[in-house]
Write an enzyme that holds these catalytic residues in place. Structure first.
Site, PDB file in Angstrom:
ATOM      1  N   SER A  56      -9.042  -8.006   6.503  1.00 60.80           N
ATOM      2  CA  SER A  56      -9.121  -9.367   6.689  1.00 60.80           C
ATOM      3  C   SER A  56      -7.881 -10.058   5.783  1.00 60.80           C
ATOM      4  O   SER A  56      -7.469  -9.603   4.775  1.00 60.80           O
ATOM      5  CB  SER A  56     -10.367  -9.741   6.154  1.00 60.80           C
ATOM      6  OG  SER A  56     -10.815  -9.566   4.821  1.00 60.80           O
ATOM      7  N   GLU A  57      -7.431 -11.130   6.229  1.00 61.67           N
ATOM      8  CA  GLU A  57      -6.332 -12.155   5.704  1.00 61.67           C
ATOM      9  C   GLU A  57      -6.935 -13.444   5.635  1.00 61.67           C
ATOM     10  O   GLU A  57      -6.926 -14.018   6.730  1.00 61.67           O
ATOM     11  CB  GLU A  57      -5.130 -12.010   6.557  1.00 61.67           C
ATOM     12  CG  GLU A  57      -4.590 -10.511   6.527  1.00 61.67           C
ATOM     13  CD  GLU A  57      -3.651  -9.980   5.409  1.00 61.67           C
ATOM     14  OE1 GLU A  57      -3.613 -10.986   4.523  1.00 61.67           O
ATOM     15  OE2 GLU A  57      -3.088  -9.140   5.244  1.00 61.67           O
ATOM     16  N   THR A  58      -7.276 -14.013   4.452  1.00 60.24           N
ATOM     17  CA  THR A  58      -7.499 -15.340   4.307  1.00 60.24           C
ATOM     18  C   THR A  58      -6.246 -16.033   4.058  1.00 60.24           C
ATOM     19  O   THR A  58      -5.322 -15.656   3.326  1.00 60.24           O
ATOM     20  CB  THR A  58      -8.597 -15.351   3.070  1.00 60.24           C
ATOM     21  OG1 THR A  58      -8.583 -14.641   2.209  1.00 60.24           O
ATOM     22  CG2 THR A  58     -10.140 -15.118   4.045  1.00 60.24           C
TER      23      THR A  58
END
Length: 268
Positions: free
Chosen positions: A240-242
């Site tokens: 995941s990439e926030t």
């Protein structure tokens, strides 16, 4: 290609935890509190400058349950992953261990985290060098410790691996996903939906040279930790990439939420 300095310092304040993002002593205190409450078993893989590289596992593994691994903190400036894991843990109960064999790797790069730097104190990238894919990357000291425990990590991630990262150049979220299929399925879309509750999904057609479709980079094998574990047999995987340009506490909550969705998806 996006350019990120390995030694630029990033630091944010969290109202949730009442400290700064690189306060590693506070992080370790909170981690000990949650792991003690959940009776998680520690497994120290080694030390980097006196800081432990350690896994935490379900009190007792049970045959027949899915085995999944959640990891964070490979890049020190991507601090909402480790703090998000603490938040995720704070909402767990021991009843979860009747459903899943859970392994947590909360902080893969303690020396980078403590400085708010992307790379470790030696200038190496702890998230490269796990696979030989032509990029010439060599494993960092953290990577060598993880590779040395490959059998343990492969067993722990048999049914799934989630690694939580951030993009310090972005205001939008996106996902690297791995599934044994031609197109992203319910697993990938469920994780992206959890992130989309907090941030807009990127509309970029490509990120770091990787094609993006509806916010998902699908089945892209580089030399990262999660790609290595999928190549080694994990049935599903994700990174995941926030967006690190967004509010820090919101990023913490988004990381916690995507961890919970990962567990929900693989325990269904």
């Amino acid at each position: 290609m996006n350019s990120r300095s390995p030694f630029e310092t990033f630091r944010w304040h969290s109202e949730i935890f009442a400290c700064y993002s690189n306060d590693i002593e506070q992080f370790e205190r909170q981690l000990l509190q949650e792991t003690t409450r959940l009776r998680l078993k520690p497994r120290v893989l080694g030390h980097i400058d006196g800081w432990p590289l350690q896994l935490w596992q379900s009190p007792s593994a049970r045959a027949g349950l899915p085995s999944v691994l959640i990891s964070s903190g490979f890049h020190g400036e991507e601090a909402a992953g480790p703090w998000g894991m603490l938040h995720f843990m704070s909402e767990l109960s021991e009843a979860l261990f009747d459903q899943v064999n859970l392994t947590l790797l909360p902080l893969a790069n303690p020396t980078g985290f403590s400085k708010g730097h992307r790379f470790n104190r030696f200038g190496d990238n702890p998230n490269r060098g796990y696979l030989s894919v032509g990029d010439g990357a060599q494993p960092s000291v953290e990577g060598k410790l993880l590779l040395a425990h490959g059998q343990l990590l492969q067993a722990a991630s048999r049914d799934g691996i989630l690694t939580c990262h951030e993009d310090v150049l972005s205001q939008q979220t996106y996902l690297y996903a791995f599934e044994p299929r031609q197109q992203p399925g319910a697993f990938s879309h469920g994780l992206l939906s959890a992130l989309a509750n907090y941030f807009p999904i990127t509309e970029a057609p490509a990120i770091d040279g990787c094609p993006v479709q509806e916010g998902i980079i699908f089945n892209h094998f580089d030399s990262s930790f999660e790609a290595w574990l999928v190549r080694s047999g994990a049935k599903n995987g994700a990174c995941s990439e926030t967006p690190a340009k967004a509010n820090f506490d919101r990023r913490i909550l988004a990381n916690s939420a995507v961890m919970q969705q990962f567990i929900t998806a693989l325990c269904a």
